[in-house]
Write an enzyme that holds these catalytic residues in place. Structure first.
Site, PDB file in Angstrom:
ATOM      1  N   ASP A 218      -8.442  -6.204 -10.418  1.00 25.66           N
ATOM      2  CA  ASP A 218      -7.171  -6.869 -10.144  1.00 25.66           C
ATOM      3  C   ASP A 218      -6.849  -6.713  -8.663  1.00 25.66           C
ATOM      4  OD1 ASP A 218      -4.771  -8.276 -11.191  1.00 25.66           O
ATOM      5  OD2 ASP A 218      -3.751  -6.520 -10.376  1.00 25.66           O
TER       6      ASP A 218
ATOM      7  N   GLU B 123      -3.590  -7.398  -5.542  1.00 22.60           N
ATOM      8  CA  GLU B 123      -2.251  -7.828  -5.137  1.00 22.60           C
ATOM      9  C   GLU B 123      -2.395  -8.464  -3.767  1.00 22.60           C
ATOM     10  OE1 GLU B 123       0.073  -7.859  -7.236  1.00 22.60           O
ATOM     11  OE2 GLU B 123      -0.771  -6.476  -8.722  1.00 22.60           O
TER      12      GLU B 123
ATOM     13  N   GLU C 232       8.958 -12.908  -2.121  1.00 17.45           N
ATOM     14  CA  GLU C 232       8.724 -13.085  -3.561  1.00 17.45           C
ATOM     15  C   GLU C 232       7.597 -12.186  -4.047  1.00 17.45           C
ATOM     16  OE1 GLU C 232       8.829 -15.432  -1.319  1.00 17.45           O
ATOM     17  OE2 GLU C 232      10.456 -16.821  -1.839  1.00 17.45           O
TER      18      GLU C 232
ATOM     19  N   HIS D  50       3.957  -4.816 -10.751  1.00 19.79           N
ATOM     20  CA  HIS D  50       2.515  -5.060 -10.772  1.00 19.79           C
ATOM     21  C   HIS D  50       1.835  -4.079  -9.823  1.00 19.79           C
ATOM     22  CE1 HIS D  50       2.252  -9.239 -12.678  1.00 19.79           C
ATOM     23  NE2 HIS D  50       3.500  -8.833 -12.820  1.00 19.79           N
TER      24      HIS D  50
ATOM     25  N   ASP E 194      -2.901  -2.355 -13.473  1.00 23.97           N
ATOM     26  CA  ASP E 194      -3.205  -3.578 -14.217  1.00 23.97           C
ATOM     27  C   ASP E 194      -4.672  -3.621 -14.638  1.00 23.97           C
ATOM     28  OD1 ASP E 194      -0.610  -4.231 -13.852  1.00 23.97           O
ATOM     29  OD2 ASP E 194      -0.929  -5.987 -12.603  1.00 23.97           O
TER      30      ASP E 194
END
Length: 241
Positions: A7, A9, A52, A152, A157
């Site tokens: 995963d 980000e 965001e 997150h 994750d």
């Protein structure tokens, strides 16, 4: 079989607009067992992070100020995932970002580095059409505790994804259940090796379940006017004398 749950980000939603990777989390499975090995790193993207995105993962520019750039960690990342099958939720997103980072450094894409990619988002939609397929939704469906997931995070994750993936693909190992049990004495195959037997659990219907079953059969028989294979044929009517 070596698999890597992966995963990332990022600074935003689209690498084509200049967004970059800021965190990578990987967890290793070997023959469907967690090995305890993982790869986790924060990356300084050299650019701002969308508000965001910060709201989703909580990673700020100040936190990343002293972290290495992608060029400094790329060799370690490649060594960890090389020749493994990647398992990613919404794979096109993470693969797109990582391929972009690799290409910016003139390095090979993931397709050349790894043996393949499984997209658990696609798999979840195929298994349960019309149902929610987010990682949180899958944790709920398979009763995996994700209460500690307030934001997150790539490593968290990836760890949750490992549990979700194993639950989603449990049928692939159904034939392996019981293989660790000791064989009965003297059970050998033609080559003289011990035979490992599967133990089967027999579940019998309760009285209440049998009665409910009888009610269903009776309703079917009634709707078909008694023309059911499980019912004995009615005796033929005797001719009047």
């Amino acid at each position: 079989m070596r698999q890597i749950m992966l995963d990332t980000e990022t600074t935003g939603l689209d690498w084509r607009n200049g967004d970059r990777v800021i965190e990578i989390g990987c967890v290793e499975l070997l023959n469907r067992n967690l090995t305890g090995r993982h790869f986790h790193v924060y990356v300084n993207p050299g650019r701002s992070i969308d508000a965001e995105a910060v709201a989703v993962h909580g990673i700020t520019e100040e936190f990343l100020a002293d972290k290495p750039n992608f060029a400094a960690i790329v060799a370690d990342f490649e060594d960890f995932v090389r020749d493994a099958e990647l398992v990613i939720h919404n794979a096109s997103f993470d693969v797109g970002f990582l391929d972009n980072e690799l290409e910016l450094l003139g390095r090979s894409r993931l397709s050349s580095l790894c043996s393949g990619v499984i997209d658990t988002l696609k798999l979840a939609k195929e298994q349960n059409p019309g149902k929610k397929a987010s990682l949180d939704a899958l944790c709920d469906r398979y009763e995996i505790d994700n209460a500690h997931r307030e934001l997150h995070g790539a490593l968290l994750d990836a760890e949750l994804l490992a549990e979700v993936y194993l639950a989603m693909t449990r049928g692939q190992e159904s034939l392996m259940i019981g293989l660790e049990e000791e064989p009965a004495a003297g059970e050998l195959d033609s080559a003289g090796a011990s035979i490992r037997r599967m133990s089967l659990k027999v579940l019998r219907a309760s009285e209440a379940e049998r009665q409910a079953h009888d009610v269903v059969l009776a309703d079917i028989a009634k709707s078909n006017k008694g023309l059911c294979l499980w019912l004995p044929p009615e005796p033929a009517a005797e001719a009047p004398t």
